[in-house]
Design an enzyme around this catalytic site. Structure first.
Site, PDB file in Angstrom:
ATOM      1  N   ARG A  66      -3.027  -4.250   9.461  1.00  0.00           N
ATOM      2  CA  ARG A  66      -3.456  -4.949   8.240  1.00  0.00           C
ATOM      3  C   ARG A  66      -4.928  -5.237   8.091  1.00  0.00           C
ATOM      4  O   ARG A  66      -5.308  -5.816   7.084  1.00  0.00           O
ATOM      5  CB  ARG A  66      -2.685  -6.281   8.073  1.00  0.00           C
ATOM      6  N   ASN A  96      -2.859   2.541   6.113  1.00  0.00           N
ATOM      7  CA  ASN A  96      -2.629   1.845   4.829  1.00  0.00           C
ATOM      8  C   ASN A  96      -3.172   0.420   4.854  1.00  0.00           C
ATOM      9  O   ASN A  96      -2.457  -0.549   4.668  1.00  0.00           O
ATOM     10  CB  ASN A  96      -1.146   1.866   4.440  1.00  0.00           C
ATOM     11  N   ASP A 303       6.776   0.597  14.532  1.00  0.00           N
ATOM     12  CA  ASP A 303       6.465   0.482  13.105  1.00  0.00           C
ATOM     13  C   ASP A 303       6.220  -0.991  12.738  1.00  0.00           C
ATOM     14  O   ASP A 303       6.658  -1.455  11.678  1.00  0.00           O
ATOM     15  CB  ASP A 303       7.580   1.077  12.243  1.00  0.00           C
ATOM     16  N   HIS A 307       4.829  -8.785   7.078  1.00  0.00           N
ATOM     17  CA  HIS A 307       4.604  -9.398   5.755  1.00  0.00           C
ATOM     18  C   HIS A 307       4.923 -10.870   5.918  1.00  0.00           C
ATOM     19  O   HIS A 307       5.740 -11.249   6.762  1.00  0.00           O
ATOM     20  CB  HIS A 307       5.518  -8.769   4.705  1.00  0.00           C
TER      21      HIS A 307
HETATM   22  O1  DOR Z   1       8.599  -0.593   5.986  1.00  0.00           O
HETATM   23  C1  DOR Z   1       7.481  -0.118   6.044  1.00  0.00           C
HETATM   24  N1  DOR Z   1       6.397  -0.878   5.880  1.00  0.00           N
HETATM   25  N2  DOR Z   1       7.328   1.204   6.258  1.00  0.00           N
HETATM   26  C2  DOR Z   1       6.123   1.803   6.181  1.00  0.00           C
HETATM   27  O2  DOR Z   1       6.047   2.976   6.412  1.00  0.00           O
HETATM   28  C3  DOR Z   1       4.941   1.023   5.816  1.00  0.00           C
HETATM   29  C4  DOR Z   1       5.116  -0.366   6.180  1.00  0.00           C
HETATM   30  C5  DOR Z   1       4.049  -1.314   5.695  1.00  0.00           C
HETATM   31  O3  DOR Z   1       2.861  -0.997   5.876  1.00  0.00           O
HETATM   32  O4  DOR Z   1       4.373  -2.398   5.232  1.00  0.00           O
END
Ligand code: DOR
Length: 438
Positions: A66, A96, A303, A307
């Site tokens: 993040r 990202n 992964d 959030h």
């Molecule tokens: O669930 C997910 N969240 N899959 C992803 O590939 C990206 C990720 C995110 O960056 O929140």
């Protein structure tokens, strides 16, 4: 200046052949110097490993930390604290963020930030857009090219063959794909519009969407003989497909949540179970396990995609997808080993050695003289629940809260430095940038 020495005494050491053997491990500065039944010398630091098991530190090959731009969810400092507590001594982070990691300067910025605040070792992906082909093969050091074939993040979406072909055709760097068919997902989103049940997420982003994209990526990899890695494989039909169609230069990973959680989790933890690719059925769990045991799936990634609880409380479909994982992955997998579903040696292979091999990270993933002293001492004798109050991730929750696990890290060592010990982090420790072969 004299060498700095550290000895971990009389733990069960996971050797390169996967066997556990009682012994001493000598660390000199950043390297493992000796592994032996007994080492007759006094070191600057002595760690009593009796009753504990010593493993190579986990290398987590897919995380979303993040920073920059989304630091209200996590940042490189808090994420690396969570890594140290979870026995993760190296991570590979996804592009990202904001700005997206799609240029050399964005990559340099992340590397600088990590050097100043990361307690563990770090590497970063360069992200593919429809317009940054030249950057993809020149940006350095990058662990690989990340393509979101589905699950869009701003410009980070390359779904059509027209744009995918040139990426596979040029260069030789590893390409890692998030394989979901965005066109199918878009169409199904319309079909299921109006549903506020988070379980709809797994129906919209179904197994066919995942299979379509995985097949396309494998076919492009075959056409151009291009090194391909399939991120977070989630479905039985993809595993079955790869069992018969996986070229030797293709690898695949699975997350602990796709092995251990399924769509029942929506009823228990609601949108905290929402991620991409989504959780699947009990049958998918079982087929993925078998594929991992059989080597169709090569290794494990968390992964980690945090959030905030506020964001997760917005109500489906306005909730973001993703869940944290670096603090729980190792004990989750070691608990499976303790239950007899696999061996500790297999867990070490899936979470350290095989990852170092796939990304050609030199000197990591084994407890052998000459390797980097990235180590984790775990307690396989006791069970303890995952507690929200103990989490280091800034998002402050886990989908595995209250799961009673064994194999929690007791001491984590990064490049010969004790970064986590009996619940306490040393915030002054710093990891280093990883390097990658080509
Ligand atoms: O669930 C997910 N969240 N899959 C992803 O590939 C990206 C990720 C995110 O960056 O929140």
């Amino acid at each position: 200046m004299a060498d700095n020495t550290l000895i971990i005494r009389q733990s069960l050491v996971c050797m390169t052949d996967g066997q556990l053997r009682l012994g001493d491990v000598l660390v000199r500065d950043r390297l493992i110097a000796q592994v032996a039944d007994r080492i007759e010398m006094n070191a600057d630091t002595e760690i009593d490993g009796r009753g504990l098991t010593l493993l190579p530190g986990v290398i987590d090959p897919q995380v979303h930390f993040r920073e920059p731009g989304l630091e209200h969810k996590e940042d490189l400092f808090t994420a690396s604290c969570a890594c140290a507590k979870g026995g993760v001594t190296s991570f590979l982070e996804m592009p990202n963020t904001n700005p997206l990691t799609t240029t050399q300067s964005a990559l340099d910025d992340k590397l600088q930030r990590a050097a100043s605040k990361c307690l563990v070792n770090y590497g970063f992906f360069i992200g593919a857009t429809a317009a940054n082909l030249p950057d993809l093969n020149t940006a350095n050091p990058a662990c690989g090219i990340k393509i979101f074939m589905g699950s869009q993040h701003g410009d980070l979406l390359v779904e059509s063959q027209e744009y995918l072909e040139p990426i596979f055709a040029s260069g030789d760097r590893l390409i890692a794909v998030h394989a979901e068919d965005q066109a199918r997902i878009n169409q199904r989103k319309q079909e299921f519009a109006g549903s506020t049940d988070p379980a709809t997420h797994s129906i919209i982003q179904d197994d066919i969407a995942a299979l379509n994209a995985t097949k396309l990526a494998v076919s492009l990899s075959e056409k151009y003989q291009r090194r391909l890695h399939i991120l977070h494989l989630s479905t039985a039909i993809e595993a079955d497909y790869l069992r018969s169609h996986k070229p030797s230069w293709v690898t695949a990973e699975v997350t602990p949540q796709h092995l251990l959680l399924n769509t029942d989790a929506y009823g228990q933890i609601g949108t905290l179970a929402q991620m991409n690719p989504p959780l699947r059925s009990v049958k998918d769990n079982a087929v993925l396990w078998q594929a991992l045991l059989d080597g169709v799936i090569d290794f494990i990634a968390t992964d980690h995609a945090p959030h905030t609880l506020e964001e997760k409380a917005k109500g489906y479909p306005n909730t973001p997808s993703g869940m944290p994982g670096v603090e729980t992955a190792l004990p989750l997998m070691l608990t499976q080993a303790a239950a007899g579903r696999c061996t500790v040696g297999q867990v070490v292979n899936w979470m350290s050695s095989a990852v170092a091999q796939a990304y050609q990270i030199p000197n990591k993933g084994k407890i052998e003289a000459g390797y980097d002293a990235d180590l984790v001492l775990v307690d396989l004798e006791n069970y303890r629940p995952v507690l929200r109050s103990e989490l280091q991730t800034k998002c402050g929750w886990s989908p595995f809260e209250d799961w009673n696990l064994t194999g929690h890290p007791v001491t984590t060592i990064v490049l010969g430095q004790v970064v986590f010990d009996h619940g306490k982090l040393d915030h002054t420790v710093r990891g280093q940038a990883l390097s990658f072969g080509r």
